[in-house]
Design a protein around this motif. Structure first.
Motif, PDB file in Angstrom:
ATOM      1  N   GLY A 107       0.518  -1.463   0.308  1.00  0.00           N
ATOM      2  CA  GLY A 107      -0.625   0.150  -0.204  1.00  0.00           C
ATOM      3  C   GLY A 107       1.044   1.386  -0.251  1.00  0.00           C
ATOM      4  O   GLY A 107       0.878   1.807  -0.898  1.00  0.00           O
ATOM      5  N   ALA A 108       1.876   1.390   0.680  1.00  0.00           N
ATOM      6  CA  ALA A 108       2.614   2.180   1.098  1.00  0.00           C
ATOM      7  C   ALA A 108       3.368   3.227  -0.232  1.00  0.00           C
ATOM      8  O   ALA A 108       3.543   4.123  -1.089  1.00  0.00           O
ATOM      9  CB  ALA A 108       4.227   2.202   1.807  1.00  0.00           C
ATOM     10  N   HIS A 141      -1.187   6.932   6.054  1.00  0.00           N
ATOM     11  CA  HIS A 141      -1.249   6.425   4.407  1.00  0.00           C
ATOM     12  C   HIS A 141       0.638   5.507   3.886  1.00  0.00           C
ATOM     13  O   HIS A 141       0.202   4.840   2.784  1.00  0.00           O
ATOM     14  CB  HIS A 141      -0.695   7.601   2.964  1.00  0.00           C
ATOM     15  CG  HIS A 141      -1.745   8.141   3.496  1.00  0.00           C
ATOM     16  ND1 HIS A 141      -2.911   8.243   2.624  1.00  0.00           N
ATOM     17  CD2 HIS A 141      -2.554   9.663   3.709  1.00  0.00           C
ATOM     18  CE1 HIS A 141      -4.041   8.933   2.804  1.00  0.00           C
ATOM     19  NE2 HIS A 141      -3.415   9.739   3.745  1.00  0.00           N
ATOM     20  N   GLY A 142       0.517   4.864   5.014  1.00  0.00           N
ATOM     21  CA  GLY A 142       1.676   3.789   5.384  1.00  0.00           C
ATOM     22  C   GLY A 142       3.282   4.431   5.820  1.00  0.00           C
ATOM     23  O   GLY A 142       4.013   5.667   6.514  1.00  0.00           O
ATOM     24  N   GLU A 192      -7.896   9.362   2.195  1.00  0.00           N
ATOM     25  CA  GLU A 192      -8.688   8.103   2.959  1.00  0.00           C
ATOM     26  C   GLU A 192      -9.984   8.485   2.698  1.00  0.00           C
ATOM     27  O   GLU A 192     -11.149   8.663   3.331  1.00  0.00           O
ATOM     28  CB  GLU A 192      -8.560   7.582   3.952  1.00  0.00           C
ATOM     29  CG  GLU A 192      -7.027   7.320   4.076  1.00  0.00           C
ATOM     30  CD  GLU A 192      -6.457   6.681   5.446  1.00  0.00           C
ATOM     31  OE1 GLU A 192      -6.730   8.082   6.280  1.00  0.00           O
ATOM     32  OE2 GLU A 192      -6.660   5.731   6.515  1.00  0.00           O
ATOM     33  N   GLU A 197      -6.831   3.473   9.793  1.00  0.00           N
ATOM     34  CA  GLU A 197      -5.970   3.269  11.236  1.00  0.00           C
ATOM     35  C   GLU A 197      -6.293   4.998  11.794  1.00  0.00           C
ATOM     36  O   GLU A 197      -6.267   4.620  13.362  1.00  0.00           O
ATOM     37  CB  GLU A 197      -4.315   3.699  10.716  1.00  0.00           C
ATOM     38  CG  GLU A 197      -3.929   2.573   9.921  1.00  0.00           C
ATOM     39  CD  GLU A 197      -4.073   1.448  10.433  1.00  0.00           C
ATOM     40  OE1 GLU A 197      -4.583   0.200  10.455  1.00  0.00           O
ATOM     41  OE2 GLU A 197      -3.457   1.093  12.081  1.00  0.00           O
ATOM     42  N   ASP A 225      -6.609   7.600  -1.116  1.00  0.00           N
ATOM     43  CA  ASP A 225      -6.127   5.991  -0.640  1.00  0.00           C
ATOM     44  C   ASP A 225      -7.529   5.146  -0.382  1.00  0.00           C
ATOM     45  O   ASP A 225      -8.372   5.117   0.396  1.00  0.00           O
ATOM     46  CB  ASP A 225      -5.647   6.984   0.268  1.00  0.00           C
ATOM     47  CG  ASP A 225      -4.775   5.771   1.262  1.00  0.00           C
ATOM     48  OD1 ASP A 225      -5.109   3.792   0.650  1.00  0.00           O
ATOM     49  OD2 ASP A 225      -3.298   5.701   1.577  1.00  0.00           O
ATOM     50  N   ILE A 227      -6.673   1.688   0.050  1.00  0.00           N
ATOM     51  CA  ILE A 227      -6.418   0.811   0.641  1.00  0.00           C
ATOM     52  C   ILE A 227      -7.104  -0.550   2.030  1.00  0.00           C
ATOM     53  O   ILE A 227      -6.865  -1.033   1.796  1.00  0.00           O
ATOM     54  CB  ILE A 227      -4.513   1.729   1.140  1.00  0.00           C
ATOM     55  CG1 ILE A 227      -4.250   2.117   0.258  1.00  0.00           C
ATOM     56  CG2 ILE A 227      -4.353  -0.290   1.818  1.00  0.00           C
ATOM     57  CD1 ILE A 227      -2.610   2.597  -0.163  1.00  0.00           C
ATOM     58  N   GLN A 228      -7.568   0.550   2.797  1.00  0.00           N
ATOM     59  CA  GLN A 228      -8.531  -0.234   3.218  1.00  0.00           C
ATOM     60  C   GLN A 228      -9.366  -0.219   3.425  1.00  0.00           C
ATOM     61  O   GLN A 228     -10.634  -1.233   3.148  1.00  0.00           O
ATOM     62  CB  GLN A 228      -7.562   0.920   4.634  1.00  0.00           C
ATOM     63  CG  GLN A 228      -8.520  -0.612   6.223  1.00  0.00           C
ATOM     64  CD  GLN A 228      -7.454  -0.604   7.669  1.00  0.00           C
ATOM     65  OE1 GLN A 228      -8.497  -0.468   8.473  1.00  0.00           O
ATOM     66  NE2 GLN A 228      -6.948  -0.007   7.325  1.00  0.00           N
ATOM     67  N   LYS A 254      -4.031  -4.162   0.260  1.00  0.00           N
ATOM     68  CA  LYS A 254      -4.848  -4.731   1.073  1.00  0.00           C
ATOM     69  C   LYS A 254      -5.643  -5.700   0.405  1.00  0.00           C
ATOM     70  O   LYS A 254      -4.662  -6.674   0.151  1.00  0.00           O
ATOM     71  CB  LYS A 254      -5.862  -4.358   2.372  1.00  0.00           C
ATOM     72  CG  LYS A 254      -4.615  -3.443   3.812  1.00  0.00           C
ATOM     73  CD  LYS A 254      -5.394  -2.953   5.001  1.00  0.00           C
ATOM     74  CE  LYS A 254      -4.027  -2.166   5.452  1.00  0.00           C
ATOM     75  NZ  LYS A 254      -4.183  -1.336   5.505  1.00  0.00           N
TER      76      LYS A 254
HETATM   77  C1  LIG Z   1      -2.448  -0.549   5.086  1.00  0.00           C
HETATM   78  C2  LIG Z   1      -2.653   1.297   4.848  1.00  0.00           C
HETATM   79  C3  LIG Z   1      -1.646   1.397   4.046  1.00  0.00           C
HETATM   80  C4  LIG Z   1      -0.761   1.076   4.287  1.00  0.00           C
HETATM   81  O1  LIG Z   1      -0.427  -0.142   3.030  1.00  0.00           O
HETATM   82  P1  LIG Z   1       1.065  -1.358   3.582  1.00  0.00           P
HETATM   83  O2  LIG Z   1       0.604  -2.041   2.463  1.00  0.00           O
HETATM   84  O3  LIG Z   1       1.262  -1.340   4.948  1.00  0.00           O
HETATM   85  O4  LIG Z   1       2.190   0.262   3.165  1.00  0.00           O
HETATM   86  C5  LIG Z   1      -1.781   3.134   3.915  1.00  0.00           C
HETATM   87  N1  LIG Z   1      -3.085   3.821   3.289  1.00  0.00           N
HETATM   88  C6  LIG Z   1      -4.225   2.970   4.480  1.00  0.00           C
HETATM   89  C7  LIG Z   1      -5.352   3.515   4.040  1.00  0.00           C
HETATM   90  C8  LIG Z   1      -4.264   1.597   5.044  1.00  0.00           C
HETATM   91  O5  LIG Z   1      -5.102   1.318   5.541  1.00  0.00           O
END
Ligand SMILES: *Cc1c(COP(=O)(O)O)cnc(C)c1O
Length: 398
Positions: A107-108, A141-142, A192, A197, A225, A227-228, A254
Motif C-alpha cells: 500500500g505504501a 497512508h503508510g 482516505e 487507522e 487512498d 487501500i483499506q 490490502k
Molecule cells: C494499510 C494502509 C496503508 C499502507 O499499506 P501497506 O501495505 O502497509 O504499506 C496505506 N493507506 C491505508 C489507508 C492503509 O490502511
C-alpha cells in the motif's frame, strides 16, 4: 515434544526487530473465517489480517490458482510482458472505472507512486519544483518516507523528520480547512475515503463533492487512498463509487491480493497522458505473475461469490448489532463506519477488551486506543456476527 507458543514467542523476541507489541499467539493455519494457533485453539477472525483476507482462509480456488501460477513462473521483471498482469490490469480497470494501472508490492508504495504522479503532473504544467500536497489530520497512508509525510499523525512522523516537504494538513469533513490550505502551488489533495487507522471516519458525501469541485476548478489532482476501505469493504468496490465522484489517482492494496503482497495505483487517462512516463517510476517485483495471478483470482471470486452483495447485507446486520451495544453500554460512545468496516468508539482504552476477546477465541483489532475496529473477511454471515457479538458482549463485563 513440539515447541509451545511461549517458546516460539521468546525466540521471536530474540530474532525479530521489536517494532510491534504483538498479541501472545502464534497463528498456524486458517479455514474460512477461522484461524488456528499452533496449539490448535480456534479463533473467529474479525481482523482478516487487517482488512486483507476478504475471501476467507484456505479458499480452494484461490489456493489452486496460486499453485498453478507457481508451477509456471513466479517472477519475470517488468522488462517483459506477462499474461497474468495484463489480465489483472484489465480487470482492475473494469471494476474501478480508472484507466491506467501501475502495480506495486504494498500500500505504501502505491501511495508513493500516486504522490510522484501528482508532482510530475504539476511539474509538466508549470515547471516548478515546489508543489504542495494537502493531506488530512488523522490520516494513515503508510510507513515509507513519502507516505509517512502525508500521514496526519505526528506520533508516526516525529522521530523521522524531516519528511518530504510542502505537505499541508487539513481536517476531513471540514471543507473550509481544505480551502484555507490551497495555494497556487497545490498539486494534489490526498485522503482516505474512509479513514482506517485514524479511527474509522467516513468522508461525508458533501465534503467529497466540494473537494472534487475545488480540484476540478483549480486543476488540483484528487488522490483517494482506498487501500483499506476499497475492494468491496464498504459495500462498493471502491468507497468513492458510493458518492458519485471519481478520483484522478487512486491507491489500492490490502484485499487486492488477499494475502499475496500487492498494491496498485491507478489514474485517469488525462493524468496518465501528462505525468509519469518511461523511466519515471519502476519496481522489480510489482505486478509479477504470482501477484497478478492473486489479483485475477480475487477479482474473479468477488464476482462469482457476490462478495459485494454479501457486504451490503451482512454490513447492515453488523451495524444493527453494534448499535445495540451503543444503546446498552454507557461507556460506548458511538459506532462509525460503512459496510464491513466499522468502529466502536469507547470512552476508555479498548486493549483489555481485545485481549479478553482473544482469550475467548475472537480476533479483534483497535484503530486508535479507544476504538475497536471490525474488518472481518467479506464472506462472513449473520451467524458469524452473532458468534462475535456473544463473545464481545461477554467481554464487556471486564
Ligand atoms: C494499510 C494502509 C496503508 C499502507 O499499506 P501497506 O501495505 O502497509 O504499506 C496505506 N493507506 C491505508 C489507508 C492503509 O490502511
Amino acid at each position: 515434544m513440539e515447541k509451545m507458543m511461549k517458546e516460539y514467542i521468546e525466540e521471536a523476541e530474540q530474532a525479530l526487530l521489536h517494532t510491534y507489541n504483538r498479541y501472545q499467539v502464534v497463528l498456524d493455519k486458517g479455514e474460512g473465517v477461522y484461524l488456528y494457533d499452533i496449539e490448535g485453539k480456534k479463533y473467529l477472525d474479525f481482523c482478516a489480517g487487517i482488512a486483507v483476507f476478504a475471501l476467507g482462509y484456505a479458499n480452494k480456488k484461490y489456493n489452486d490458482a496460486l499453485k498453478a501460477q507457481i508451477d509456471k513462473v513466479i517472477h519475470t521483471s517488468n522488462y517483459y510482458y506477462n499474461v497474468p498482469a495484463i489480465e489483472a490490469a484489465k480487470k482492475l480497470k473494469k471494476v474501478s472505472g480508472m484507466d491506467r494501472v501501475f502495480f506495486t508490492n504494498s500500500g505504501a508504495e502505491a501511495v508513493e507512486g500516486a504522490i510522484k504522479a501528482a508532482r510530475k503532473y504539476a511539474y509538466l504544467k508549470d515547471g516548478r519544483t515546489d508543489h504542495e500536497i494537502i493531506a488530512m489530520e488523522h490520516s494513515f497512508h503508510g510507513r515509507t518516507m513519502g507516505a509517512l509525510s502525508v500521514t496526519g499523525n505526528p506520533k508516526y512522523r516525529e522521530a523521522f523528520e524531516p519528511m518530504i516537504g510542502n505537505i499541508r494538513f487539513a481536517r476531513l469533513n471540514d471543507f473550509d480547512s481544505v480551502l484555507s490550505q490551497v495555494t497556487e502551488r497545490t498539486c494534489a489533495v490526498i485522503l482516505e475515503t474512509v479513514q482506517g487507522e485514524g479511527g474509522i471516519f467516513p468522508a461525508k458525501e458533501r465534503f467529497l463533492q466540494q473537494v472534487k469541485e475545488l480540484c476540478e476548478e483549480k486543476d488540483i489532482l484528487l488522490i483517494l487512498d482506498e487501500i483499506q476501505c476499497g475492494m468491496g469493504r464498504t459495500g462498493f468496490m471502491y468507497a468513492w463509487q458510493k458518492y458519485g465522484i471519481k478520483p484522478d489517482i487512486m491507491a489500492t492494496a490490502k484485499a487486492l491480493g488477499c494475502g499475496v503482497p500487492v498494491g496498485a495505483f491507478l489514474m485517469t487517462e488525462e493524468v496518465a497522458a501528462r505525468s509519469l512516463t518511461s523511466g519515471d517510476h519502476g519496481t522489480t517485483y510489482g505486478g509479477n505473475p504470482l501477484a497478478a495471478a492473486a489479483i485475477n483470482i480475487v477479482l474473479d471470486l468477488f464476482e462469482e461469490n457476490h462478495i459485494i452483495d454479501n457486504v451490503k447485507e451482512t454490513g447492515v446486520y453488523l451495524e444493527e448489532k453494534l448499535d445495540s451495544l451503543v444503546s446498552r453500554f454507557d461507556f460506548i460512545r458511538e459506532r462509525r463506519g460503512l459496510g464491513l468496516m466499522q468502529g466502536l468508539v469507547f470512552d476508555r482504552p479498548v486493549g483489555d477488551i481485545i485481549t479478553a476477546a482473544l482469550e475467548r477465541g475472537l480476533i479483534l483489532i483497535n484503530a486508535g486506543a479507544d476504538i475497536i475496529r471490525f474488518v472481518p473477511p467479506l464472506i462472513i454471515t449473520k451467524e458469524h456476527v452473532d458468534e462475535m457479538m456473544a463473545i464481545l458482549t461477554d467481554c464487556m463485563a471486564i
